[in-house]
Structure formats: C-alpha cells, structure tokens
Enzyme design. Structure first.
Site, short mmCIF file in Angstrom:
data_model
loop_
_atom_site.label_atom_id
_atom_site.label_comp_id
_atom_site.label_asym_id
_atom_site.label_seq_id
_atom_site.Cartn_x
_atom_site.Cartn_y
_atom_site.Cartn_z
N ARG A 93 0.98 -1.43 -0.43
CA ARG A 93 0.14 0.08 0.01
C ARG A 93 0.94 0.99 -0.12
O ARG A 93 0.55 2.61 -1.35
CB ARG A 93 -0.66 -0.09 1.40
CG ARG A 93 -1.64 1.74 1.23
CD ARG A 93 -2.63 0.93 2.61
NE ARG A 93 -3.29 1.98 3.44
CZ ARG A 93 -2.27 3.44 4.07
NH1 ARG A 93 -1.42 3.29 4.50
NH2 ARG A 93 -3.62 4.24 4.18
N VAL A 105 3.75 1.69 -1.14
CA VAL A 105 4.70 1.86 -2.55
C VAL A 105 3.81 2.66 -3.32
O VAL A 105 4.51 3.39 -4.07
CB VAL A 105 5.06 0.42 -3.10
CG1 VAL A 105 5.81 0.36 -4.14
CG2 VAL A 105 5.82 0.12 -1.70
N ILE A 131 10.01 -12.71 8.73
CA ILE A 131 10.16 -12.91 10.60
C ILE A 131 12.16 -12.98 10.80
O ILE A 131 11.32 -13.69 11.89
CB ILE A 131 8.90 -14.24 10.31
CG1 ILE A 131 9.44 -15.25 10.43
CG2 ILE A 131 7.61 -12.86 10.71
CD1 ILE A 131 8.28 -16.18 11.30
N ASP A 132 12.40 -14.10 10.39
CA ASP A 132 13.59 -13.94 9.96
C ASP A 132 14.63 -13.17 11.08
O ASP A 132 15.77 -13.38 11.49
CB ASP A 132 14.10 -15.48 9.85
CG ASP A 132 13.41 -16.94 9.33
OD1 ASP A 132 12.84 -17.07 10.55
OD2 ASP A 132 13.82 -17.30 8.63
N ARG A 184 6.49 -28.12 35.77
CA ARG A 184 6.62 -28.74 35.06
C ARG A 184 7.33 -28.28 33.78
O ARG A 184 8.01 -27.08 34.26
CB ARG A 184 5.36 -29.35 33.60
CG ARG A 184 4.67 -30.31 33.99
CD ARG A 184 3.32 -30.37 32.58
NE ARG A 184 2.93 -31.38 32.88
CZ ARG A 184 1.64 -31.55 33.16
NH1 ARG A 184 0.83 -30.92 31.92
NH2 ARG A 184 0.62 -32.79 33.85
N MET A 217 10.47 -20.46 15.23
CA MET A 217 10.69 -20.68 13.67
C MET A 217 11.94 -20.07 13.72
O MET A 217 12.34 -19.04 15.27
CB MET A 217 9.92 -19.53 12.77
CG MET A 217 8.04 -20.47 12.46
SD MET A 217 7.14 -19.90 11.17
CE MET A 217 7.63 -21.13 10.19
N GLY A 218 12.97 -20.08 12.83
CA GLY A 218 14.04 -19.64 13.06
C GLY A 218 14.94 -20.73 12.00
O GLY A 218 15.22 -21.79 12.58
N ARG A 229 3.64 -16.68 12.01
CA ARG A 229 3.68 -15.89 10.66
C ARG A 229 2.40 -15.24 11.19
O ARG A 229 2.47 -14.40 9.99
CB ARG A 229 4.44 -16.31 10.42
CG ARG A 229 5.08 -16.09 8.78
CD ARG A 229 5.91 -17.36 8.39
NE ARG A 229 4.97 -18.20 7.59
CZ ARG A 229 5.89 -18.22 6.80
NH1 ARG A 229 7.39 -18.74 6.65
NH2 ARG A 229 5.39 -19.47 5.83
O1 F6P Z 1 9.78 -16.98 6.80
C1 F6P Z 1 10.55 -17.30 7.53
C2 F6P Z 1 10.58 -18.70 7.23
O2 F6P Z 1 9.25 -18.70 8.05
C3 F6P Z 1 11.45 -19.40 8.19
O3 F6P Z 1 12.13 -19.16 9.71
C4 F6P Z 1 10.86 -20.58 7.90
O4 F6P Z 1 12.36 -21.80 8.33
C5 F6P Z 1 10.34 -21.08 6.58
O5 F6P Z 1 10.21 -19.57 6.06
C6 F6P Z 1 9.81 -21.66 6.27
O6 F6P Z 1 8.68 -21.56 5.70
P1 F6P Z 1 7.88 -22.54 4.70
O7 F6P Z 1 7.65 -23.61 5.86
O8 F6P Z 1 5.91 -21.17 4.08
O9 F6P Z 1 8.30 -22.80 3.52
#
Ligand code: F6P
Length: 379
Positions: free
Chosen positions: A23, A25, A158-159, A194, A201-202, A301
């Site tokens: 939006r 851009v 997000i990484d 526990r 993710m990453g 995400r």
């Molecule tokens: O967007 C980056 C990322 O979320 C990584 O952390 C992850 O490993 C990868 O994308 C997985 O993406 P997808 O499952 O959509 O291929």
C-alpha cells in the site's frame, strides 16, 4: 517526470506488514505522479514468470489496496521459485544441468513478460532468496534487451536475518506472537510445575528464539549459531541447575534450525526424554520433571501486524517507491533501517552478506548469558 510503470511482488515466507508495504509503495508512487502505473504480480516470482492463470493486475487503482493495512499475510500471495537460486552442491552433473535449464526457462519467460508490460522497476518485498531471484531476472533482462531494469528490495521476513537492516518487516509481530505463546505456556506449566520446550521459527538464524527467549523469561535458549546452546548434555546441565535452584517451572526455547545443524531431527523429543529420565533432576525435585514439546510454527507468522511492523513497512515502502522512480544507473538496491534512519544499499552487498546470523560478540548473547540459567551460576 516521464510516466513510469512499477511492478510490486511479495516473495518467500509471508510476513505481517507486507500488505502495508504494498500500500505504501502504491500511495507514494501515485502521490509523486498519478500518471505513474503500478502492476501487482501474484504469488511472488511465479507471477513474474507467467506460471499462473492470472499472473498480474495492471495499472491498479487505489481501491485495490484499500482495507489491507491491518491484515497479516500478503493479499497478492507469495511463493518461491527455488530454481532461481544457484544449484545446490549436492546435485549430480545431470541434475545441475536440468536445474540450470529450468532456471533459463524461468528467466526467459520473466524477461519477456517484463518487456511486454513495459516495466521500469520492480519492488520485491521479501528476503534475500527473493532478492537474489529478482536480481538474476534483472541481469537476464539487461543481457537480452541491453537496458537495465531497476530492482528495489524491501526487507520483509520474520527471521530478521537480512544484512543491511536492523529490522525486517514481520519480525516484531512474530516476536510478539512467540512471546505471547511463551506467556500462555508459562501459565500452564507453572500450574503443573513442569518443563516446556517451545520450538520457534528460524531455520538458519536464531533471532526469534534469542529475542523471544530473553523477553519471555526462558531458562535456556537453543540457537543454530551457538553449538554449546544445543548440545544435549549442556542443556541438561542448565536444567539440572534450575532444578537445584528450585525453579517452579522451566521454559526452554529452541530455534527450529538446531534440529538441522545438530543432525538430530528429533532433538526436541530427545531433550524431553533426557530431562524426564535424568536422575539428578529427579533427585533435586524429588520427582521426575514432566517435560512437553510445543511447536509454535506458522502461528508466529500469521495474525495482524504490530504497530512497529506497519510503521516500518510504511517507511520502507515510501523509500522503496522513491528508489524505484529514480532515473539512476538501474543497479539493484535494497532499502533498510539502521539506527532508525532509512538507508539504501547495493543489493549485491545485501545478498552476499545474508543471511545475517547471530555473531559470537552480539550484545544480545551477552544479555542472554547474564539473564538465563548458567551451569556455573553464582547466585
Ligand atoms: O519466513 C521465514 C521462515 O518462516 C523460516 O523461519 C522457516 O524456516 C521458513 O520460513 C518456512 O517457510 P515455509 O514452511 O513457508 O517454507
């Protein structure tokens, strides 16, 4: 100023804030001159390479970007075209040849599409893989038609692992989603006394794990960049120490990438068993420490973008539009944010230094080693 035609696409993993970037851009380009045109490509580089039934929307008007600023994901879709990357080393000579053939097919179609559309520039919103893919297409375009096509990268993943920007669009939302998950986990494991391992993710970089682990009060964090952090015996030592310190509950944050670098695809499950069966932990607590593995996955995400991500997307979107409209020399660039100032880098510098991994001397690692459980903790 002569009328220009600018393409926009989102590519790779979606990131909250991508819609706000599209939006921004659009609005900036139209604000500079309503005669300029915007073309939206669907599903990332797939739209550019003509692989869909409907590949793009030409000359969109403002109604196309209405009511999207608050939405997560990307309303024009995203995708990956792996063949635009260099062939992986593991391929045989024949497979490599097939990969490169496919790559040529993709770039051939893309450059003809770009020419027919009469585009002057493309804004690619995504990560370094998407930047590399677009730069390859731009290079093929110049080789074929003898004139450059401007590529402007807008970092969104997000990484948060793109060189040349302190923040990429989407990271802040994913971090908040992950910390939110940690708080929820905390409520339940506190009630039951526990241990919980949260896989976050990453894939190659541990930024989400490191930042969420610190902000969410984890006992220990397992990062792909730091082998000691995911060595099972060392993790266990830290859990033992927490058990001796009478922690009521224990949170372990594990970046998904450690499963790959450690060569242990089931490391999370293995850790659960090791912790539950450990005699020292049992003795310290007078009972086994029940341990559960949770995976946040795509829940980190998705969702509406944070205010920070939307503001960043708007700032980078305006900067990317200005770069796309510049006459310049046509060389690819990326806009980024460093010390809260918008910067512009040659795309080559970005792709050759990405992914940006956590370095041994990163201040956040020092914070983590000061605040998380240590094997030799003095207090
Ligand atoms: O967007 C980056 C990322 O979320 C990584 O952390 C992850 O490993 C990868 O994308 C997985 O993406 P997808 O499952 O959509 O291929």
């Amino acid at each position: 100023m002569a009328k220009k035609r600018i393409g926009i696409l989102t590519s790779g993993g979606d990131a909250p804030g991508m819609n706000a970037a599209i939006r921004a851009v659009f609005r900036r380009v139209k604000m500079v001159s309503p005669a300029h045109e915007i073309v939206l490509f669907h599903e990332g580089l797939n739209g550019l390479a003509g692989r869909l039934q409907v590949n793009f929307d030409r000359n969109i008007d403002r109604s196309r970007v209405r009511d999207i600023i608050h939405r997560g994901g990307t309303f024009i879709g995203t995708g990956r075209l792996v063949e635009l990357a260099d062939p992986p080393e593991r391929l045989t000579a024949a497979e490599r040849e097939a990969w490169l053939r496919k790559q040529r097919e993709i770039t051939d179609v893309a450059v003809v599409n770009l020419r027919q559309l009469g585009l002057d520039a493309i804004v690619v919103i995504g990560g370094d893989g998407s930047f590399k893919g677009c730069a390859r297409i731009a290079q093929a375009y110049e080789e074929r038609f003898g004139s450059p096509l401007r590529v402007v990268g807008l970092p969104a993943t997000i990484d948060n692992d793109i060189w040349g920007t302190e923040f990429s669009v989407g990271f802040d939302t994913a971090l908040n989603n992950t910390v939110d998950a940690l708080r929820k986990l905390r409520d339940t494991i506190d009630s039951h006394r526990r241990c919980a391992i949260l896989e976050v993710m990453g894939n190659t970089s541990g930024w989400i794990a490191l930042c969420a682990g610190i902000a969410g009060g984890a006992a220990t964090i397992m990062l792909p960049e730091v082998p000691d952090s995911y060595d099972p015996e060392q993790v266990l030592e830290r859990i033992r120490r927490a058990a001796h310190m009478d922690y009521r509950y224990i949170i372990v944050v594990m970046a998904e990438g450690v499963r790959k670098v450690s060569g242990r695809p089931h490391l999370g499950e293995e850790m659960c068993r090791l912790i539950e069966d450990d005699p020292e932990v049992r003795e310290a607590l007078g009972r086994p420490l029940e341990t559960r593995l949770n995976t946040i996955g795509y829940l980190a995400r998705g969702g509406h973008p944070s205010a920070f991500d939307n503001l960043l997307a708007c700032r980078l979107g305006v900067a990317a539009a200005d770069q796309a409209l510049l006459p310049g020399d046509g060389r690819p660039v990326m806009v980024g944010l460093v010390s809260n100032v918008i910067v512009v880098h040659p795309l080559e510098a970005v792709t050759s230094q990405s992914p940006r991994l956590i370095r041994e001397d990163d201040e956040l690692l020092r914070v983590a080693s000061s605040l998380l459980v240590q094997q030799d903790q003095p207090f």
